[in-house]
Design an enzyme around this catalytic site. Structure first.
Site, PDB file in Angstrom:
ATOM      1  N   LYS A 194       7.707  -4.267  15.078  1.00 45.52           N
ATOM      2  CA  LYS A 194       8.120  -2.983  14.494  1.00 45.52           C
ATOM      3  C   LYS A 194       9.019  -2.241  15.487  1.00 45.52           C
ATOM      4  N   PHE A 235       0.820  -1.221   0.000  1.00 46.48           N
ATOM      5  CA  PHE A 235       0.000   0.000   0.000  1.00 46.48           C
ATOM      6  C   PHE A 235       0.855   1.272   0.000  1.00 46.48           C
ATOM      7  N   ASP A 240      12.787 -11.856  -1.245  1.00 46.82           N
ATOM      8  CA  ASP A 240      12.540 -11.736   0.194  1.00 46.82           C
ATOM      9  C   ASP A 240      13.628 -10.882   0.835  1.00 46.82           C
ATOM     10  N   HIS A 246      -6.930  -4.225  21.973  1.00 46.11           N
ATOM     11  CA  HIS A 246      -7.169  -3.123  21.024  1.00 46.11           C
ATOM     12  C   HIS A 246      -6.692  -1.763  21.566  1.00 46.11           C
ATOM     13  N   TYR A 249       2.459  -7.386  16.078  1.00 44.64           N
ATOM     14  CA  TYR A 249       2.882  -6.498  14.986  1.00 44.64           C
ATOM     15  C   TYR A 249       3.697  -5.327  15.527  1.00 44.64           C
ATOM     16  N   LYS A 279      -7.780  -3.858   5.697  1.00 41.60           N
ATOM     17  CA  LYS A 279      -7.661  -2.721   6.606  1.00 41.60           C
ATOM     18  C   LYS A 279      -8.996  -1.978   6.732  1.00 41.60           C
ATOM     19  N   THR A 316       5.981   2.901  12.578  1.00 36.39           N
ATOM     20  CA  THR A 316       4.609   3.244  12.913  1.00 36.39           C
ATOM     21  C   THR A 316       4.516   3.901  14.287  1.00 36.39           C
ATOM     22  N   ASP A 317       3.452   4.676  14.500  1.00 39.11           N
ATOM     23  CA  ASP A 317       3.234   5.260  15.832  1.00 39.11           C
ATOM     24  C   ASP A 317       2.828   4.207  16.862  1.00 39.11           C
ATOM     25  N   GLU A 318       2.463   3.000  16.374  1.00 45.89           N
ATOM     26  CA  GLU A 318       2.006   1.955  17.306  1.00 45.89           C
ATOM     27  C   GLU A 318       3.110   1.484  18.246  1.00 45.89           C
ATOM     28  N   ARG A 359     -11.161  -6.334  18.914  1.00 46.87           N
ATOM     29  CA  ARG A 359      -9.802  -6.893  18.741  1.00 46.87           C
ATOM     30  C   ARG A 359      -9.181  -7.081  20.136  1.00 46.87           C
ATOM     31  N   ASN A 411      -1.889   6.381  11.104  1.00 49.03           N
ATOM     32  CA  ASN A 411      -2.671   5.545  10.167  1.00 49.03           C
ATOM     33  C   ASN A 411      -2.831   6.200   8.801  1.00 49.03           C
ATOM     34  N   SER A 462       2.107  -6.237   8.073  1.00 56.98           N
ATOM     35  CA  SER A 462       1.600  -4.950   8.564  1.00 56.98           C
ATOM     36  C   SER A 462       0.246  -5.000   9.272  1.00 56.98           C
ATOM     37  N   ASN A 466      -2.325  -5.899  12.217  1.00 63.60           N
ATOM     38  CA  ASN A 466      -2.460  -6.313  13.623  1.00 63.60           C
ATOM     39  C   ASN A 466      -3.282  -7.581  13.791  1.00 63.60           C
TER      40      ASN A 466
HETATM   41  P1  NAD Z   1       1.344  -3.657   3.196  1.00 64.80           P
HETATM   42  O1  NAD Z   1       1.052  -4.887   3.988  1.00 64.80           O
HETATM   43  O2  NAD Z   1       0.284  -3.066   2.345  1.00 64.80           O
HETATM   44  O3  NAD Z   1       2.617  -3.917   2.251  1.00 64.80           O
HETATM   45  C1  NAD Z   1       3.726  -4.628   2.673  1.00 64.80           C
HETATM   46  C2  NAD Z   1       4.540  -5.019   1.431  1.00 64.80           C
HETATM   47  O4  NAD Z   1       5.737  -5.703   1.876  1.00 64.80           O
HETATM   48  C3  NAD Z   1       3.809  -5.987   0.493  1.00 64.80           C
HETATM   49  O5  NAD Z   1       3.953  -5.582  -0.853  1.00 64.80           O
HETATM   50  C4  NAD Z   1       4.494  -7.327   0.737  1.00 64.80           C
HETATM   51  O6  NAD Z   1       4.481  -8.181  -0.406  1.00 64.80           O
HETATM   52  C5  NAD Z   1       5.905  -6.886   1.108  1.00 64.80           C
HETATM   53  N1  NAD Z   1       6.607  -7.883   1.939  1.00 64.80           N
HETATM   54  C6  NAD Z   1       6.142  -8.497   3.049  1.00 64.80           C
HETATM   55  N2  NAD Z   1       7.071  -9.355   3.513  1.00 64.80           N
HETATM   56  C7  NAD Z   1       8.155  -9.248   2.706  1.00 64.80           C
HETATM   57  C8  NAD Z   1       9.436  -9.862   2.672  1.00 64.80           C
HETATM   58  N3  NAD Z   1       9.781 -10.773   3.592  1.00 64.80           N
HETATM   59  N4  NAD Z   1      10.305  -9.510   1.703  1.00 64.80           N
HETATM   60  C9  NAD Z   1       9.947  -8.591   0.759  1.00 64.80           C
HETATM   61  N5  NAD Z   1       8.743  -7.992   0.725  1.00 64.80           N
HETATM   62  C10 NAD Z   1       7.859  -8.312   1.696  1.00 64.80           C
HETATM   63  O7  NAD Z   1       1.884  -2.611   4.273  1.00 64.80           O
HETATM   64  P2  NAD Z   1       1.727  -1.007   4.317  1.00 64.80           P
HETATM   65  O8  NAD Z   1       0.469  -0.674   5.016  1.00 64.80           O
HETATM   66  O9  NAD Z   1       2.012  -0.459   2.993  1.00 64.80           O
HETATM   67  O10 NAD Z   1       2.930  -0.652   5.296  1.00 64.80           O
HETATM   68  C11 NAD Z   1       4.232  -0.377   4.783  1.00 64.80           C
HETATM   69  C12 NAD Z   1       5.139   0.056   5.918  1.00 64.80           C
HETATM   70  O11 NAD Z   1       4.619   1.204   6.553  1.00 64.80           O
HETATM   71  C13 NAD Z   1       5.283  -0.995   7.018  1.00 64.80           C
HETATM   72  O12 NAD Z   1       6.622  -0.996   7.463  1.00 64.80           O
HETATM   73  C14 NAD Z   1       4.347  -0.509   8.108  1.00 64.80           C
HETATM   74  O13 NAD Z   1       4.785  -0.938   9.379  1.00 64.80           O
HETATM   75  C15 NAD Z   1       4.482   0.986   7.952  1.00 64.80           C
HETATM   76  N6  NAD Z   1       3.335   1.795   8.402  1.00 64.80           N
HETATM   77  C16 NAD Z   1       2.076   1.527   7.923  1.00 64.80           C
HETATM   78  C17 NAD Z   1       1.013   2.345   8.311  1.00 64.80           C
HETATM   79  C18 NAD Z   1      -0.387   2.123   7.782  1.00 64.80           C
HETATM   80  O14 NAD Z   1      -1.299   2.842   8.166  1.00 64.80           O
HETATM   81  N7  NAD Z   1      -0.611   1.172   6.876  1.00 64.80           N
HETATM   82  C19 NAD Z   1       1.236   3.407   9.191  1.00 64.80           C
HETATM   83  C20 NAD Z   1       2.529   3.642   9.668  1.00 64.80           C
HETATM   84  C21 NAD Z   1       3.583   2.834   9.249  1.00 64.80           C
HETATM   85  O1  TDX Z   2     -13.222  -4.216  10.165  1.00 60.40           O
HETATM   86  C1  TDX Z   2     -12.623  -3.493  10.977  1.00 60.40           C
HETATM   87  N1  TDX Z   2     -13.352  -2.805  11.905  1.00 60.40           N
HETATM   88  C2  TDX Z   2     -12.784  -1.982  12.833  1.00 60.40           C
HETATM   89  O2  TDX Z   2     -13.480  -1.384  13.647  1.00 60.40           O
HETATM   90  C3  TDX Z   2     -11.187  -3.338  10.964  1.00 60.40           C
HETATM   91  C4  TDX Z   2     -10.350  -4.085   9.960  1.00 60.40           C
HETATM   92  C5  TDX Z   2     -10.629  -2.490  11.896  1.00 60.40           C
HETATM   93  N2  TDX Z   2     -11.378  -1.833  12.811  1.00 60.40           N
HETATM   94  C6  TDX Z   2     -10.736  -0.875  13.736  1.00 60.40           C
HETATM   95  C7  TDX Z   2      -9.481  -1.344  14.433  1.00 60.40           C
HETATM   96  C8  TDX Z   2      -8.687  -0.052  14.579  1.00 60.40           C
HETATM   97  O3  TDX Z   2      -9.113   0.644  15.740  1.00 60.40           O
HETATM   98  O4  TDX Z   2     -10.322   0.224  12.914  1.00 60.40           O
HETATM   99  C9  TDX Z   2      -9.070   0.765  13.364  1.00 60.40           C
HETATM  100  C10 TDX Z   2      -8.059   0.684  12.237  1.00 60.40           C
HETATM  101  O5  TDX Z   2      -7.768  -0.691  12.018  1.00 60.40           O
HETATM  102  P1  TDX Z   2      -6.654  -1.177  10.960  1.00 60.40           P
HETATM  103  O6  TDX Z   2      -6.981  -0.656   9.629  1.00 60.40           O
HETATM  104  O7  TDX Z   2      -6.480  -2.649  11.145  1.00 60.40           O
HETATM  105  O8  TDX Z   2      -5.376  -0.356  11.445  1.00 60.40           O
HETATM  106  P2  TDX Z   2      -4.520  -0.301  12.836  1.00 60.40           P
HETATM  107  O9  TDX Z   2      -4.672  -1.555  13.602  1.00 60.40           O
HETATM  108  O10 TDX Z   2      -4.849   0.993  13.500  1.00 60.40           O
HETATM  109  O11 TDX Z   2      -3.020  -0.266  12.227  1.00 60.40           O
HETATM  110  C11 TDX Z   2      -2.742   0.526  11.046  1.00 60.40           C
HETATM  111  O12 TDX Z   2      -2.093   1.724  11.373  1.00 60.40           O
HETATM  112  C12 TDX Z   2      -0.801   1.634  11.881  1.00 60.40           C
HETATM  113  C13 TDX Z   2      -1.889  -0.265  10.066  1.00 60.40           C
HETATM  114  O13 TDX Z   2      -2.538  -1.472   9.714  1.00 60.40           O
HETATM  115  C14 TDX Z   2      -0.526  -0.525  10.628  1.00 60.40           C
HETATM  116  O14 TDX Z   2       0.311  -1.173   9.667  1.00 60.40           O
HETATM  117  C15 TDX Z   2       0.102   0.790  11.009  1.00 60.40           C
HETATM  118  O15 TDX Z   2       1.323   0.577  11.656  1.00 60.40           O
END
Ligand code: NAD
Ligand code: TDX
Length: 332
Positions: A152, A12, A58, A274, A148, A187, A121-123, A271, A177, A82, A84
């Protein structure tokens, strides 16, 4: 032409970042991605060619990683497990990718003296009470809650230790997020949008009072690029856009934007463990590196995201059944 290696560039945020770098810089980008269930090569297909290359592999593969880092000027490390909810079901891949994968990359980066930016991440800071006047800053103590966020946090600490002990040329960022196009439908936001588009009622965990601090993925990308270009080695920067909203508020915005009644959703099992609230104070990034977000109207950003999922059904439709089967099995 300067070479940038982007790990996890088919995920993503990584794919949004690749588009941002191609649009705003002269870098040649190589994406290293294992294409797990979360990776989707079609998200970056349009830029592959002269300016960008794709390597399926990988980040735990030390030989491949060493080869790629030997040829690169800067590594931006997004690859991770990524989600939880997955980490609560099966933590092992989180240890492998997030800890061992990061270790493999920083060992190669230190051998070759390569600039390294670590995405986190802020988590890692745990959670805040709903009424706490404080927000997370760069000096908030680490206190992760889930497998998760614990992995991280572990990866962040490895990068910090390698920087201090081995002189790794690294910066770190911890972001809140993200939302926007190309986000996996497991997500929260894309799950609810694609539920409505599929005739399934949206699902809210617990009472829906948990707060997340939302930022558009393109704003995350511009912040990371700014840190890569102007950040100080050894420093951590928090990335956030003052976007705090409860899950219930977010769901109401989605339902209203899609012309549904605001009560057309189900409350489902919460969750375990949570986190209640995340909130970022991004003063350091804004003042030291003069960064500001562009997406300041959340309703508009959500509207554009709904439009994207509506227009890109083939991007997500094949995953919908397995994602919902997984959630249904745990009452979510
Ligand atoms: P995502 O799950 O959408 O993408 C992860 C990508 O990494 C995928 O394309 C997957 O194929 C690849 N991958 C997984 N394992 C691998 C491996 N062993 N070798 C090579 N590639 C691999 O995740 P995202 O939401 O895009 O998150 C990306 C980064 O940002 C992560 O480090 C996450 O902790 C961080 N982050 C995400 C959020 C959020 O809201 N999604 C917020 C803050 C930080
Ligand atoms: O169906 C749902 N209903 C719901 O209420 C899902 C999937 C989630 N939730 C809640 C859980 C969380 O409070 O929504 C909030 C957001 O959930 P997620 O999208 O799973 O995100 P979160 O757990 O907050 O983590 C995300 O932000 C920080 C990313 O997935 C992480 O990769 C990032 O580090």
């Amino acid at each position: 032409m300067k070479q940038m290696l982007v790990t996890g560039g088919a995920g993503f945020i990584g794919s949004n970042f690749v588009h941002h770098v191609i649009d705003h810089t002269d870098y040649h980008v190589t994406v290293l991605d294992a294409l797990t269930y979360a990776g989707n090569k079609s998200s970056i297909e349009s830029v592959l060619g002269e300016r960008a290359a794709f390597v399926q592999g990988d980040i735990c593969d030390a030989v491949l990683v060493d080869q790629l880092i030997a040829e690169t000027d800067v590594v931006v490390h997004f690859a991770a497990e990524s989600h939880n909810d997955n980490s609560l079901n099966n933590p092992r891949p989180f240890l492998d990718t997030n800890i061992v994968g990061t270790f493999t990359l920083i060992e190669a980066a230190r051998r070759h003296g390569t600039r390294f930016h670590h995405i986190s991440t802020d988590e890692v800071y745990g959670d805040l009470e709903l009424n706490d006047p404080e927000r997370f800053t760069e000096s908030t103590p680490y206190n992760p809650s889930s497998p998760y966020s614990a992995t991280k946090a572990g990866s962040d600490l490895l990068v910090r230790a390698w920087t201090r002990s081995f002189g790794l040329q690294a910066t770190l960022s911890n972001c809140s997020n993200n939302y926007g196009p190309f986000q996996h439908i497991e997500k929260f936001i894309p799950r609810q949008i694609t539920n409505i588009l599929s005739g399934i009622r949206p699902k809210l965990y617990g009472a829906g009072n948990n707060v997340r601090d939302w930022i558009h993925a393109d704003d995350h990308s511009s912040a990371v690029l700014r840190i890569v270009e102007r950040g100080e080695i050894g420093q951590t920067y928090l990335i956030g856009a003052d976007g705090e909203k409860s899950n219930l508020e977010v769901l109401h915005i989605i339902l209203e934007s899609m012309g549904e009644p605001v009560d057309a959703f189900d409350f489902v099992t919460d969750r375990p463990g949570h986190d209640m609230r995340y909130a970022i104070d991004s003063t350091k990034l804004r003042t030291a590196l003069d960064w500001a977000p562009r997406y300041t109207n959340f309703e508009d950003g959500i509207g554009a995201t709904i439009e994207w999922y509506t227009e890109h059904r083939t991007w997500w439709e094949n995953d919908k059944k397995s994602v919902e089967d997984f959630y249904r099995a745990q009452g979510q």
